[in-house]
Design a protein around this motif. Structure first.
Motif, mmCIF file in Angstrom:
data_model
loop_
_atom_site.group_PDB
_atom_site.id
_atom_site.type_symbol
_atom_site.label_atom_id
_atom_site.label_comp_id
_atom_site.label_asym_id
_atom_site.label_seq_id
_atom_site.Cartn_x
_atom_site.Cartn_y
_atom_site.Cartn_z
ATOM 1 N N THR A 236 3.107 -1.406 10.571
ATOM 2 C CA THR A 236 4.106 -1.739 11.592
ATOM 3 C C THR A 236 5.462 -1.150 11.206
ATOM 4 O O THR A 236 6.383 -1.131 12.014
ATOM 5 C CB THR A 236 4.255 -3.262 11.756
ATOM 6 O OG1 THR A 236 4.533 -3.854 10.470
ATOM 7 C CG2 THR A 236 2.986 -3.867 12.326
ATOM 8 N N LYS B 95 7.408 -0.037 14.433
ATOM 9 C CA LYS B 95 6.552 -0.091 15.620
ATOM 10 C C LYS B 95 7.044 -1.130 16.609
ATOM 11 O O LYS B 95 7.405 -2.253 16.238
ATOM 12 C CB LYS B 95 5.108 -0.396 15.204
ATOM 13 C CG LYS B 95 4.090 -0.133 16.304
ATOM 14 C CD LYS B 95 2.670 -0.280 15.756
ATOM 15 C CE LYS B 95 1.634 0.144 16.793
ATOM 16 N NZ LYS B 95 0.254 0.044 16.249
ATOM 17 N N GLN B 96 7.048 -0.759 17.895
ATOM 18 C CA GLN B 96 7.480 -1.646 18.958
ATOM 19 C C GLN B 96 6.271 -2.272 19.660
ATOM 20 O O GLN B 96 5.125 -1.883 19.440
ATOM 21 C CB GLN B 96 8.335 -0.871 19.962
ATOM 22 C CG GLN B 96 9.521 -0.156 19.329
ATOM 23 C CD GLN B 96 10.458 -1.103 18.617
ATOM 24 O OE1 GLN B 96 11.102 -1.943 19.252
ATOM 25 N NE2 GLN B 96 10.548 -0.979 17.297
ATOM 26 N N SER B 97 6.548 -3.235 20.541
ATOM 27 C CA SER B 97 5.470 -3.947 21.237
ATOM 28 C C SER B 97 4.647 -3.040 22.138
ATOM 29 O O SER B 97 3.492 -3.336 22.443
ATOM 30 C CB SER B 97 6.054 -5.106 22.055
ATOM 31 O OG SER B 97 7.004 -4.629 22.988
ATOM 32 N N ASP B 98 5.235 -1.920 22.576
ATOM 33 C CA ASP B 98 4.496 -0.973 23.421
ATOM 34 C C ASP B 98 3.828 0.127 22.602
ATOM 35 O O ASP B 98 3.401 1.152 23.149
ATOM 36 C CB ASP B 98 5.422 -0.367 24.482
ATOM 37 C CG ASP B 98 6.567 0.431 23.875
ATOM 38 O OD1 ASP B 98 6.682 0.462 22.613
ATOM 39 O OD2 ASP B 98 7.362 1.020 24.638
ATOM 40 N N SER B 99 3.783 -0.067 21.266
ATOM 41 C CA SER B 99 3.138 0.854 20.319
ATOM 42 C C SER B 99 3.914 2.144 20.077
ATOM 43 O O SER B 99 3.410 3.054 19.416
ATOM 44 C CB SER B 99 1.698 1.180 20.757
ATOM 45 O OG SER B 99 0.911 0.001 20.713
ATOM 46 N N THR B 100 5.131 2.241 20.611
ATOM 47 C CA THR B 100 5.986 3.375 20.258
ATOM 48 C C THR B 100 6.720 3.038 18.960
ATOM 49 O O THR B 100 6.700 1.899 18.483
ATOM 50 C CB THR B 100 6.997 3.673 21.376
ATOM 51 O OG1 THR B 100 7.827 2.510 21.594
ATOM 52 C CG2 THR B 100 6.282 4.048 22.671
#
Length: 216
Positions: free
Chosen positions: A183, A203-208
């Motif tokens: 992450t 890592k962000q919640s939208d996987s970017t």
């Protein structure tokens, strides 16, 4: 009593600045990891410091052999009854650190750990071809308390006697694979003047991934 910070290596080789423009990718830290991993000196890149913690947050660390990185994460191979495996169940978060002293580079990877499937674990087991290593794995569970040195020696002798005519040795059924799903990555490039380039991917919640530079 105050301590003094001293430079241990007077032959420090200055490294080029690690700028954002030098990144292999600004959106995929796995690509940057692979780039530095492949540039690591000889077999030093096969090992990492791996840290786990108990449910109460008491940390423990050890040097582990890296089993490689795929598109999902960093693979780990250990005894399922070891301290680290027990801590995976209590507290699934872990951290690994790769360090290359000659180039003054570090990669820190934080994330959560999960089991690999039986097929992947079997592949890892089959990849352990060194006989002495397999003997050690068959001697008992990692971190098991022994009565003393003599018991360890006797266990080794018992395994060697039991399998003296067997080649290759069977692998321990208690060995299995795990994967650290990142992450956060930090890429650290040190310099001789105590400065450092530190670039992180979170890592962000939208996987970017968010790219940031940190103060050394």
């Amino acid at each position: 009593m105050a301590g003094k910070v001293q430079v241990v290596d007077n032959q420090c080789a200055e490294q080029p600045a690690f700028k954002e423009v030098n990144l292999v990718s600004r959106s995929d830290p796995f690509q940057q990891f692979n780039n530095w991993y492949q540039e690591g000196e000889n077999d030093a890149n096969q090992f990492m410091c791996f840290t786990t913690a108990t449910k109460k947050g008491l940390p423990s660390c050890r040097i582990l052999a890296s089993m490689g990185m795929n598109e999902e994460g960093l693979k780990i191979y250990t005894n399922c009854n070891s301290t680290k495996a027990k801590e995976f169940k209590e507290n699934p978060f872990a951290c690994s650190l790769f360090y290359w002293p000659k180039s003054n580079r570090q990669i820190i990877i934080q994330g959560s750990v999960k089991d690999l499937d039986d097929k992947e674990s079997t592949k890892m087991n089959e990849g352990i071809t060194d006989r002495d290593c397999r003997v050690k794995l068959l001697m008992g569970d990692q971190d098991e308390v022994l009565s003393g040195y003599d018991e360890m020696v006797e266990r080794k002798k018992d395994v060697e006697e039991k399998y003296k005519d067997v080649d290759p040795l069977p692998y321990s059924s208690n060995m299995k694979g795990y994967i650290l799903i990142p992450t956060r990555f930090e890429f650290y490039q040190g310099h001789c003047n105590w400065q450092a380039d530190r670039i992180t991917f979170t890592k962000q919640s939208d996987s970017t991934w968010i790219l940031q530079r940190l103060m050394p």
